[in-house]
Each structure stands twice: as C-alpha cells, then as structure tokens.
Design an enzyme around this catalytic site. Sequence first.
Site, PDB file in Angstrom:
ATOM      1  N   HIS A  22       0.830  -1.212   0.000  1.00 56.61           N
ATOM      2  CA  HIS A  22       0.000   0.000   0.000  1.00 56.61           C
ATOM      3  C   HIS A  22       0.860   1.257   0.000  1.00 56.61           C
ATOM      4  CE1 HIS A  22      -4.082  -1.786   0.647  1.00 56.61           C
ATOM      5  NE2 HIS A  22      -3.273  -2.831   0.674  1.00 56.61           N
ATOM      6  N   ASP A 114      -6.124   5.799   2.076  1.00 51.13           N
ATOM      7  CA  ASP A 114      -6.292   4.434   1.594  1.00 51.13           C
ATOM      8  C   ASP A 114      -7.714   3.993   1.934  1.00 51.13           C
ATOM      9  OD1 ASP A 114      -6.138   1.527   1.451  1.00 51.13           O
ATOM     10  OD2 ASP A 114      -3.962   1.812   1.397  1.00 51.13           O
TER      11      ASP A 114
HETATM   12  O1  LIG Z   1      11.387  -8.725  -3.225  1.00 50.46           O
HETATM   13  C1  LIG Z   1      10.479  -7.921  -3.417  1.00 50.46           C
HETATM   14  C2  LIG Z   1       9.113  -8.289  -3.409  1.00 50.46           C
HETATM   15  C3  LIG Z   1       8.172  -7.318  -3.641  1.00 50.46           C
HETATM   16  N1  LIG Z   1       8.547  -6.030  -3.852  1.00 50.46           N
HETATM   17  C4  LIG Z   1       7.517  -4.974  -4.080  1.00 50.46           C
HETATM   18  O2  LIG Z   1       6.576  -5.039  -3.018  1.00 50.46           O
HETATM   19  C5  LIG Z   1       5.279  -4.809  -3.516  1.00 50.46           C
HETATM   20  C6  LIG Z   1       4.426  -5.988  -3.113  1.00 50.46           C
HETATM   21  O3  LIG Z   1       3.073  -5.722  -3.372  1.00 50.46           O
HETATM   22  P1  LIG Z   1       2.055  -6.849  -3.857  1.00 50.46           P
HETATM   23  O4  LIG Z   1       2.588  -7.525  -5.041  1.00 50.46           O
HETATM   24  O5  LIG Z   1       0.729  -6.205  -4.023  1.00 50.46           O
HETATM   25  O6  LIG Z   1       2.064  -7.925  -2.722  1.00 50.46           O
HETATM   26  P2  LIG Z   1       1.809  -7.849  -1.121  1.00 50.46           P
HETATM   27  O7  LIG Z   1       2.938  -7.223  -0.470  1.00 50.46           O
HETATM   28  O8  LIG Z   1       1.499  -9.239  -0.747  1.00 50.46           O
HETATM   29  O9  LIG Z   1       0.484  -6.934  -1.013  1.00 50.46           O
HETATM   30  C7  LIG Z   1      -0.666  -7.008  -0.205  1.00 50.46           C
HETATM   31  O10 LIG Z   1      -1.396  -5.827  -0.586  1.00 50.46           O
HETATM   32  C8  LIG Z   1      -1.839  -5.773  -1.945  1.00 50.46           C
HETATM   33  C9  LIG Z   1      -2.624  -4.479  -2.094  1.00 50.46           C
HETATM   34  O11 LIG Z   1      -3.738  -4.497  -1.253  1.00 50.46           O
HETATM   35  C10 LIG Z   1      -2.710  -6.964  -2.280  1.00 50.46           C
HETATM   36  O12 LIG Z   1      -3.049  -6.928  -3.641  1.00 50.46           O
HETATM   37  C11 LIG Z   1      -1.990  -8.258  -1.928  1.00 50.46           C
HETATM   38  O13 LIG Z   1      -2.799  -9.362  -2.182  1.00 50.46           O
HETATM   39  C12 LIG Z   1      -1.576  -8.224  -0.469  1.00 50.46           C
HETATM   40  O14 LIG Z   1      -0.933  -9.410  -0.087  1.00 50.46           O
HETATM   41  C13 LIG Z   1       5.396  -4.638  -5.024  1.00 50.46           C
HETATM   42  O15 LIG Z   1       5.351  -3.269  -5.355  1.00 50.46           O
HETATM   43  C14 LIG Z   1       6.769  -5.211  -5.356  1.00 50.46           C
HETATM   44  O16 LIG Z   1       7.409  -4.553  -6.427  1.00 50.46           O
HETATM   45  C15 LIG Z   1       9.865  -5.667  -3.867  1.00 50.46           C
HETATM   46  O17 LIG Z   1      10.213  -4.502  -4.085  1.00 50.46           O
HETATM   47  N2  LIG Z   1      10.804  -6.635  -3.658  1.00 50.46           N
END
Ligand SMILES: O=c1ccn([C@@H]2O[C@H](COP(=O)(O)OP(=O)(O)O[C@H]3O[C@H](CO)[C@@H](O)[C@H](O)[C@H]3O)[C@@H](O)[C@H]2O)c(=O)[nH]1
Length: 458
Positions: A22, A114
């Site tokens: 987020h 949000d």
């Molecule tokens: O090694 C990593 C892994 C991830 N990311 C970043 O971290 C973010 C991860 O976001 P997302 O892919 O949405 O996963 P989650 O962290 O699991 O996000 C939670 O929040 C999101 C928005 O509500 C939901 O869509 C997901 O299901 C929920 O698990 C992204 O921008 C990625 O680029 C990194 O920079 N490095």
Amino acid sequence: MEKRRRSSTVHVLAIPYPSQGHLNPMLQFCKRLVSKGLKATLVITTFINNTMHPKSDSVQLDTISDGYDEGGFGQAGDVQAYLTRLQAAGSETLAELIKRHESAGHPIDCVIYDAFLPWALEVAKKHGIAGAAFFTQQCAVNYIYYYAHHGLLTLPVQSLPVSIPGMPLLELEDMPSFMYVHGSYPAYFEMLLSQFSNVEKADYIVVNTFYKLEEKVVDAMSKVSPMLTIGPTIPSFYLDNRVQNDKDYGLNLFHLDPSVCLEWLGKKPKRSVVYVSFGSLSNLGKEQTEELAWGIKECDFDFVWVVRDSEAGTLPENFMEETSNKGLVVGWSSQLEVIASEAIGCFFSHCGWNSTIEALSLGVPMVAMPQWTDQTTNAKFVQDVWKVGIRVKMDEKGIVRRKEVETCIREVMEGERGKEMKENGIKWKAWAKEAVCEGGTSDKDIDEFVSKLTKTLC
Ligand SMILES: O=c1ccn([C@@H]2O[C@H](COP(=O)(O)OP(=O)(O)O[C@H]3O[C@H](CO)[C@@H](O)[C@H](O)[C@H]3O)[C@@H](O)[C@H]2O)c(=O)[nH]1
C-alpha cells in the site's frame, strides 16, 4: 465545502495502509501529483519511521501512530487488535497532524486516504478538508466488495457462477478468498467491506488501475461510484520517463541488497530466468515451500527467488547447495529492476495487485499462484481476461505439487501458450505506457483530479 485554501500550492496529505503493498502505490501517486505542481506529504506510522528511517526526495514524509510504536503489527500480534488500535490512535494523531500543519502555515487541502482506512475520511471532514479515497486494489475486486457491502451478493456465496457486470462469470475460487474460505480473517474481511461504509462522502475516488485494463468493470462500477483511474502507479522510468530519476519506489520495509541480483541477471541470456516472489506478506509454510523448491529445481531454468528472512527456515535442506549454480535466493529484491531485466522470462507470483500490474506494465508473463485475499481474483484475470499467465492447480490438500510447478513454468518459458502470453504482455505494456503518458487516460484523470481540487480550493 468551506473555502480554506491559504497557500499558493495545493497541499495533499496521503495516508496509506501501513504495509509495503500500500505504501508503494500511494507514494508513487504522490510523486505524480508533485510532478503536476502539488505539494504532497506521505504519512507513515511512527514504527515504520523509527525502524526504516525512510527518505523521499520529492515527497515529504510525516507520521501518525498506529498505537504500536515499538513493534507495529508484530507488536499487536492479532489482526482485530491491530485494526482497532490503528483506527483509534490513527484518528487521534491524524487530527493532531492536520492541526500542526495548519499552525505551521502549510495547511492541508485534501486528505488522500487508503480506502482500507475509512476513518481517515471522517477526520478530514471534521476539519473541513476534502477527501479522496485511494483504492489500491484491482477495480474488479473493489466492485465485488461493493456488491457484498450492499447485499447484492449473498454471503456465503452459494449461487454459482457469480455474475457481476463487466466481469467474466466467477467460480468460487475466483472470488476474493475472504468470501469463500470460511471464517478466514473476519477482521480483514470487515475492513474490506468497510471501504464502502462512507465512500459517498469522499470528494474523489481514485483507483490504481488503467482504463484499458479494466474497461468493462470501470464502466459498470462508474455508474454507481464514479472514479478516476490513475494507474499503474509505477515509477516513471519504466513507463513515461517524465519524472527524473524515478526508478524505484524508494521505501522498502525489508533489507535490500540490489547489486548482487542485478549483476547476476546482467550475465544471463534473454528470457532465460524465472523470477519467484510472493510479496511482502505471504507465508507458504514448509510443505508448500518444499514442493515449490523442488519444482523450480526440476525445470532447470536459472531463477531468482525472493525468500524473506522470516521464511528462510522453510527452504528444504540442501536446496541452496544443490542449486547454487542455477539460482539466487534473496531476502528482498528491487523487484521492478529485476522484472524489467531482459533476462526474465517468467514471473512466478502470488498475484498481489502491485506485482500483477507491475508484470503487466513491463510485459512479463506469469505463473499465478494466489494465496489469499484479492490474489485469487487477480489470478483469474491474469489467465482468462488479460491472457498473460497461467494459474497453478492445487491438490485436494490445497498444495501445489512440484510437478505442477514444473509444468506451469515450462509452459510459460517454452510452450506455445507462453509465446502467446509474451505477445499479449507486449500489448499490455504498450497500453500501460499509453495510459500514463501525456494525454493518456490515467494522465488525464490525474489532471482532472488536480484541476478540480485546485478550482474548489481557490
Ligand atoms: O522482493 C520484493 C518483493 C516485492 N517487492 C515490491 O513489493 C510490492 C508488493 O506488493 P504486492 O505484489 O501487491 O504484494 P503484497 O505485499 O502481498 O500486497 C498485499 O497488498 C496488496 C494491495 O492491497 C494486495 O493486492 C496483496 O494481495 C496483499 O498481499 C510490489 O510493489 C513489489 O514490487 C519488492 O520490491 N521486492
């Protein structure tokens, strides 16, 4: 609304839900607004500020409390307890923050909150400030929750397939998981439905998607809830390159050592590497991690696998030794730089919305292995609507076995369907670019937001 603008620059306060998935899109939206002449302050929790000491060049940072300044979510240890205190402490400290900015001579003109935090809108309204609801997730997912909130969908879902305007027919496993995994995370589910509890009081609704990606859903939902589509909220470097040096989100909640991974990738042939990541929250568990690990090893492609430190203990014994010449296991990656690399041929993903829209915007085909929440619906769209990936199948125990992992990776990396997915990916990448470039649908919607906000306040 009270006309209260006293400063020459419109000042927005942006309040993301305090998690990586987020913070990233909200920060990025703020950068866009700054590039359009607004002043933006991103509000993080005291805990995140004290532990990560984040810095951001163009966007100012400020803090509120989630009630757990010493340990954040980990200190609460329970979803309901965390959300209850986040609302109480968050409302109080947000009100103080607004007053502090007011007395310091840079008053807040709009609170962009949000949608997970509808209480922030109440605080804004109490202070006579405009409110914009920022929906981080896919529009289709928001619309499903809208249906549930308004009783248009009977829960638990019994009549299948589910038919909602603008979407393909949805089976149970395509719905957000909170709707069918009985009793799972009731506090989160309540929070997701509460996004619509007061949204009619918001002056603006902005959604992190782009029009072409969800055209039919956006059209259908706009009839009941007009919105601006402002995504993908991805650093400018990857799409329009209008914001100088905007190459990464720049606010990592995990320790990052990008150099090793990028250097290693740089030596690999085009489309030869599989990138595996399950975002910032997923816990696969030992059995699933083992199946995944041996499936990845079996298909014999080079790989980069993000295994967060908290998960490292679930890797099978000897896996690292046995794969040291094929792969890299990292605690956290600079994901955008990784998937933008020509070496990446496939993104094996949990389908968090950010990862999904990042892969779409960079044209990377996916293997979708959703875990919970919105990921199941995202995976459905990845496979059947945008046709840029395939979704794994689970066995009766809910485990994705190593053979399935191997088959799906092979299909994307070297199968006929994989070629089609890559071609579709290239199209989505072009359309994502088009949306955020000057005159594109998202760019226009951001302009509309800025100009309406400026006019109302002048
Ligand atoms: O090694 C990593 C892994 C991830 N990311 C970043 O971290 C973010 C991860 O976001 P997302 O892919 O949405 O996963 P989650 O962290 O699991 O996000 C939670 O929040 C999101 C928005 O509500 C939901 O869509 C997901 O299901 C929920 O698990 C992204 O921008 C990625 O680029 C990194 O920079 N490095």
